[in-house]
Design an enzyme around this catalytic site. Structure first.
Site, mmCIF file in Angstrom:
data_model
loop_
_atom_site.group_PDB
_atom_site.id
_atom_site.type_symbol
_atom_site.label_atom_id
_atom_site.label_comp_id
_atom_site.label_asym_id
_atom_site.label_seq_id
_atom_site.Cartn_x
_atom_site.Cartn_y
_atom_site.Cartn_z
ATOM 1 N N GLY A 12 3.837 -26.453 18.262
ATOM 2 C CA GLY A 12 5.246 -25.862 18.362
ATOM 3 C C GLY A 12 6.168 -26.311 19.711
ATOM 4 C CE LYS A 62 4.109 -19.695 -0.551
ATOM 5 N NZ LYS A 62 3.703 -20.728 -0.606
ATOM 6 C CG MET A 87 2.295 -28.435 8.803
ATOM 7 S SD MET A 87 3.922 -29.673 8.103
ATOM 8 C CE MET A 87 3.565 -30.583 9.831
ATOM 9 C CG LEU A 89 6.043 -25.732 -0.635
ATOM 10 C CD1 LEU A 89 5.436 -26.062 -2.345
ATOM 11 C CD2 LEU A 89 6.326 -26.305 -0.218
ATOM 12 C CG HIS A 106 10.955 -33.621 7.009
ATOM 13 N ND1 HIS A 106 9.775 -32.893 6.838
ATOM 14 C CD2 HIS A 106 11.110 -35.186 6.705
ATOM 15 C CE1 HIS A 106 9.015 -34.321 6.198
ATOM 16 N NE2 HIS A 106 10.029 -35.425 6.147
HETATM 17 C C1 GAR Z 1 8.136 -31.792 13.711
HETATM 18 O O1 GAR Z 1 8.168 -33.164 13.843
HETATM 19 C C2 GAR Z 1 8.503 -30.953 12.697
HETATM 20 O O2 GAR Z 1 9.721 -32.309 12.000
HETATM 21 C C3 GAR Z 1 7.800 -31.249 11.164
HETATM 22 O O3 GAR Z 1 6.608 -31.742 12.064
HETATM 23 C C4 GAR Z 1 6.702 -31.412 13.835
HETATM 24 C C5 GAR Z 1 6.131 -30.079 14.202
HETATM 25 O O4 GAR Z 1 5.883 -30.831 16.051
HETATM 26 N N1 GAR Z 1 7.505 -30.710 10.422
HETATM 27 C C6 GAR Z 1 7.281 -31.507 9.404
HETATM 28 O O5 GAR Z 1 6.893 -32.042 8.965
HETATM 29 C C7 GAR Z 1 7.474 -31.036 7.790
HETATM 30 N N2 GAR Z 1 7.508 -31.432 6.419
HETATM 31 P P1 GAR Z 1 5.669 -29.068 16.617
HETATM 32 O O6 GAR Z 1 5.098 -28.531 16.669
HETATM 33 O O7 GAR Z 1 5.435 -29.832 17.948
HETATM 34 O O8 GAR Z 1 7.133 -28.636 16.835
#
Ligand code: GAR
Length: 191
Positions: A12, A62, A87, A89, A106
């Protein structure tokens, strides 16, 4: 001021960066989480942001999972959704309810390395340049129309070091891009 909901599944840090950003365009009203153990929930409590946890296995499909989320989004009059480490879809039900109003961040230069573990995949592939992408969400895995990208030179063979750099860039970029596109949405609804 538009009302933003952030969806997160884990740490987060992006949620917190978006929520802390003082601006006149959006305010984070809500955290939606699919994991009751997520650190994102602690961050929501710290910032006094309401949060709701939806466990997908409590729903028979879903569609009913997303209908339950939409009920909460509507109760809070949410205008826009930002996925931040969510995480899962997004399905047809949410996509239809929030057409072109769901974006995702991403940690790669899409279309390279979609899906899970994008940073590790980039390091293992020995890429010299990677980055961050913000895109609209469609039914695919990290496939929607790209809004913004930032590139990073890969100087170390360590996914942890690269992740730190990527996070720094994400935290700076996401809030600015969100306020830009949400402002545009506001202008369009006035005109
Ligand atoms: C981030 O780096 C985001 O880009 C990635 O998850 C991380 C979450 O970090 N998202 C993906 O990989 C989506 N496919 P956070 O929970 O510290 O914000």
């Amino acid at each position: 001021m538009k009302k933003l909901a952030v969806f997160a599944s884990g740490n987060g840090s992006n949620f917190e960066a978006i929520a802390k950003f003082k601006n006149r365009v959006y305010q984070v009203e809500l955290l939606i989480c699919d994991n009751k153990g997520a650190l994102a929930i602690k961050r929501a409590i710290k910032h006094k942001i309401p949060y709701f946890v939806f466990n997908p296995s409590d729903y028979d499909c879903k569609d009913s999972f997303e209908q339950a989320i939409i009920k909460v989004l509507q109760a809070y009059n949410i205008d826009f959704i930002a996925l931040a480490g969510y995480m899962r879809l997004i399905g047809k039900t949410l996509l239809e309810a929030y057409k072109m109003r769901i974006v995702n961040i991403h940690p790669s230069l899409l279309p390279a390395f979609p899906g899970l573990n994008a940073i590790e995949k980039a390091v293992n592939y020995n890429v010299k340049v990677t980055g961050v992408t913000i895109h609209y969400v469609d039914q695919g895995m990290d496939t929607g129309r790209i809004i913004a990208q930032r590139s990073i030179k890969v100087k170390h063979k360590s996914a942890q070091i690269l992740e730190k750099t990527i996070h720094k860039i994400e935290h700076r970029l996401y809030k600015r891009v969100l306020s830009k596109i949400i402002r545009r949405l506001e202008d369009e609804s006035i005109n």
